[in-house]
Design a protein around this motif. Structure first.
Motif, short mmCIF file in Angstrom:
data_model
loop_
_atom_site.label_atom_id
_atom_site.label_comp_id
_atom_site.label_asym_id
_atom_site.label_seq_id
_atom_site.Cartn_x
_atom_site.Cartn_y
_atom_site.Cartn_z
N ARG A 199 -4.95 -5.57 8.74
CA ARG A 199 -3.78 -5.93 9.89
C ARG A 199 -2.80 -6.01 9.28
O ARG A 199 -2.09 -5.33 10.42
CB ARG A 199 -4.16 -7.56 10.03
N ASP A 225 -0.59 -3.99 12.21
CA ASP A 225 0.44 -4.14 13.05
C ASP A 225 2.36 -3.45 11.94
O ASP A 225 3.04 -3.04 12.86
CB ASP A 225 1.03 -5.52 12.29
N ARG A 268 -0.46 -7.95 20.19
CA ARG A 268 -1.51 -8.42 20.39
C ARG A 268 -2.26 -7.90 20.80
O ARG A 268 -3.80 -7.59 21.00
CB ARG A 268 -1.22 -10.23 20.80
N CYS A 277 -3.41 -4.71 20.67
CA CYS A 277 -4.32 -4.34 19.39
C CYS A 277 -5.43 -4.86 20.01
O CYS A 277 -6.60 -3.74 19.49
CB CYS A 277 -3.92 -5.82 18.39
N ALA A 318 -9.65 -3.04 14.83
CA ALA A 318 -9.40 -4.10 15.07
C ALA A 318 -9.63 -5.01 15.48
O ALA A 318 -8.90 -6.08 16.41
CB ALA A 318 -7.98 -3.58 16.13
N TYR A 362 -6.90 -13.54 10.88
CA TYR A 362 -6.90 -12.61 9.90
C TYR A 362 -5.52 -12.18 9.30
O TYR A 362 -4.77 -11.54 10.38
CB TYR A 362 -7.84 -10.89 10.66
N THR A 363 -5.01 -12.56 8.17
CA THR A 363 -4.04 -11.66 7.57
C THR A 363 -4.29 -10.70 6.83
O THR A 363 -2.62 -10.13 6.67
CB THR A 363 -3.41 -12.94 6.94
#
Lengths: 519, 519
Positions: free
Chosen positions: A219, A223, A237, A240, A330, A336-337
């Motif tokens: 993730r 980002d 978002r 993604c 993705a 999710y982190t």
């Protein structure tokens, strides 16, 4: 709807009665028109009666929309798949828990975004407001917070419920199994994450579903990539989720969506395009760490360093042959982190073109591509949402796409025309002569008491043929045949169903012989 | 209710804040009343904030009323019990099926009499009206009728739902397991019925719950008895449910209820009293067939003849030592048409004095007495209620009182202070020195790939003590200890946790050695 079904069941009855009556009519040659009218009137009367009496005949014989019964054959396949999976979880030291099928409504509130509309609520019959669970992850987080558990390695296999548009022929149901394995706890980086991938690798290998790939991404890399490519923060978002369509759409279409629908600059889109076409292993992570643009993002660098570490562990676990670092992966879920992953079957012949059965828009499986059979990632913030003091419990987990695996296994079973056994009976106790029920019951008791799986027909004097037929149909490999002569000689005639070979076995040796032949 | 819980969680926070603030106040000697007031105001403000911000602190951390989570220890016990039971069902050639957790509301309508009020309905969110299943018998009958199945031997283990008054300390829940085995089909009398009893006998013996009795009676004998004792037809049901209380009340009280509450004549009650005190075996059935009064009832004679036949089969099955023909057994459920039975634990110390967890008035378990752990009977009419043509499928079945068995097993596990293992891990891969993570991961991979259940700590440099402690806590019997020396020598130090014995094993022999020691 109900009316329609009642009608349908009536007309079926009507049809079957009509057929038999018509056959009757045919046999009555030379009927007059008046007689025919009379017959029709009788039939109509009968039809009215069938629909209108004490209610016995008005049942709608169906399961609720989007649900199904599992018949014994489906259950046999289900059990085999579960055994393989649970055995793997146990090999890795996992415990299991169970939670109620419904939760307080507010436990689920605010966890699924737009998909909340797909949650089944229970009727307010006084007392608490309840909803059926939508997945196993939120109940798991609730369980950890409620019991103040800070580390656990657990699996949970159970049904979840989504009021989605069912597509049952494509394996999408409103009631379906989830099969989750998660490791919660504060540990050194990437070790539990790597074990999750090892588990996916083992399960897919053992199930024999054909070749597969496990895509990995992070993730933070996504980002970071969006940031250095000039995507505005508030568009991460949505961009993604467009990237996520790359396994179903060519890049040109994905780019069009980014530029035309989501308002991204063409330049930014092209930069993303260059990155998301990249696939590799540890070397790619190394290269991207040197990439002039990517290396400007602290987040991306943290993610890339972890990917490198992850691959070093995957090497030790001997699974790098199937794992690919893929910047286009993705997964949709907000929570999710860190690392994310997804396993796909790569043999088109085996992987049916079905949608993700859990594929509610925006849900965990939103972005599951064709052939996807497992997915997961790290979610370090979810448990904290439940803790009164916001204490975080880092978690990483994987969900096996069990319903799709069932479908594939069912198709395979049908394709290879191999008979799926629904029982494990080793031997049938039979007789060719009359009046031997007592002797059959005595012998089957001996076998049961010795732990042999055995059956006997519930008839006083069954025909030998029907006893043998039952064995053929249900795959029972052996028959113990009793007759007056065998009883006198203290033996049992042991028949091998497959080749019809028969041999006399001394009664005292039968248990051992059955064990030997069916082990 | 919700308000109460939110309040409670607030006041806990409030209490902890107050304590730390009070400690603070103590350290500030010589505060004025005004200062104290100010502090209090701040605290109250804080309290309001805790209750009113982003919602993080407002979660009600509980499961719905009458439900519970199963923790890993409870799951380990549950798995053991299920394994024993399923193994027995399979030994007798049973298949398994599964049905959805909810059914069309109308499928359940009219099946449970007064208890229908205990059914959980789903909210009408558009579409069909649904209810959670109340037992597994009605879904089974629906399944048979829907699929036109006329014979099957199946088990079904699944959760059912009753909005009953929960008594969780006594093992009565709103969500609980049922564990049913049924034989459907037109067979010769009493053969499948006898097999059901054999199964109960085997399961209770294997679970080691202590001594038990299986009481047997027949609905036709009860009805015949009521008839010949002069009970009016319309009082059969209500007198039957009074008889059912004999295992909890002395005869005098039962008689009082019959005469005073139900309006039965004293003479009729006394006649019933004489019969329901009778217990025996085949001999009793024989005697009652000669009984001048009882023999006047055709129904009773049919039942008694079948009891005799049943006992002849039970003799062949070698289980007559625990089966008693008992005229006071009168299970509540309306749908029984022939033989009925119930198993009870007879060792008071093992059987806890709990109510039937399924004990809704009028339900299957209504009449389950203290210590009852299984029950069932013949129901030849139920499937016909679902068939459009009313075709009957004779059925006989048994339901294992699994929740009560769980409770007993949990109590036994606690009492004997024996540690319940929640994983099956055979060996932990550990090291005493630093920088050996890679070597540990390599070794654990070797073990996993060989099918050994193994664990490794998710730390780069865990302390040996904490690795050994984990083994002690979770019952892992063996530790493979790696060090520089062992690596050089191509060996592994194998430690037996129980006696701390250590021995060097050549790396190539480790898998075999672990298998040998943990088989």
């Amino acid at each position: 709807m109900l009316a329609m079904f009642t009608l349908r069941s009536c007309s079926t009855l009507w049809a079957s009665w009509t057929v038999s009556r018509v056959q009757l009519l045919r046999s009555l040659s030379g009927m007059s028109v008046a007689q025919i009218d009379e017959e029709v009137a009788k039939l109509l009367q009968l039809k009215a009666k069938l629909g209108g009496d004490d209610g016995k005949h008005q049942f709608v014989l169906k399961t609720p929309k989007g649900t199904r019964d599992y018949n014994p054959k489906q259950m046999a396949i289900r059990e085999k798949v579960f055994n393989t999976i649970v055995h793997c979880f146990k090999r890795h030291g996992a415990e299991t828990i169970d939670t109620p099928v419904f939760e307080l409504k507010e436990t689920l509130t605010g966890k699924y975004g737009e998909d909340s509309k797909l949650i089944y609520d229970l009727k307010d019959q006084g007392g608490e407001l309840l909803s059926l669970r939508y997945d196993l992850t939120v109940p798991f987080a609730r369980y950890l917070a409620m019991n103040k558990i800070t580390n656990i390695k657990r699996y949970h296999i159970a049904k979840v419920y989504r009021r989605d548009n069912p597509a049952m022929t494509r394996g999408r149901y409103r009631e379906f199994y989830q099969c989750d394995f998660d490791i919660a706890g504060q540990y050194d980086a990437m070790i539990p994450d790597a074990e999750c991938l090892k588990i996916v690798y083992e399960i897919l290998s053992e199930l024999g579903l054909g070749d597969f790939r496990i895509k990995v991404n992070d993730r933070r890399i996504l980002d970071g990539m969006f940031a250095v490519c000039g995507v505005p923060d508030d568009k991460f978002r949505t961009i993604c989720s467009t990237v996520d369509k790359l396994d179903k759409m060519p890049w040109d279409d994905v780019k069009k969506e980014m530029v035309n629908e989501k308002g991204l600059s063409e330049e930014a889109a092209d930069q993303i395009g260059a990155y998301v076409s990249m696939q590799g292993g540890m070397d790619l992570a190394e290269r991207l760490l040197q990439d002039p643009k990517m290396s400007q993002s602290k987040q991306a660098c943290a993610g890339l360093t972890d990917i490198k570490l992850l691959f070093s562990y995957l090497q030790l676990f001997q699974i790098t042959d199937k794992v690919v670092f893929d910047l286009s992966l993705a997964r949709g879920l907000d929570y999710y982190t860190g690392i994310i992953y997804e396993a796909l079957l790569t043999q088109a012949g085996v992987a049916p073109v079905v949608e993700a059965q859990n594929g509610a828009p925006g849900s965990t499986e939103e972005s599951v591509s064709v052939g996807s059979v497992a997915g997961g990632g790290r979610y370090d913030g979810l448990v904290g949402m439940f803790d009164p003091k916001g204490r975080k419990v880092p978690c990483v987990g994987v969900s096996i796409g069990i319903e799709r695996i069932f479908s594939i296994m069912e198709q395979k079973a049908e394709a290879c025309a191999e008979k799926v056994r629904t029982t494990e009976v080793q031997i049938m106790v039979a007789s060719a002569q009359k009046n031997l029920l007592e002797e059959r019951l005595k012998l089957v008791t001996e076998l049961w008491n010795a732990g042999i799986k055995a059956e006997v027909m519930y008839k006083k004097n069954p025909k030998l043929l029907s006893q043998l037929q039952h064995c053929e149909e249900s795959g029972i490999p052996l028959v113990a045949i009793l007759g007056e002569q065998e009883l006198k000689d203290g033996v049992v005639k042991l028949r091998v169903v497959a080749n019809r070979e028969e041999v006399d076995i001394s009664r005292g040796d039968l248990v051992e012989e059955v064990r030997r032949r069916t082990s």
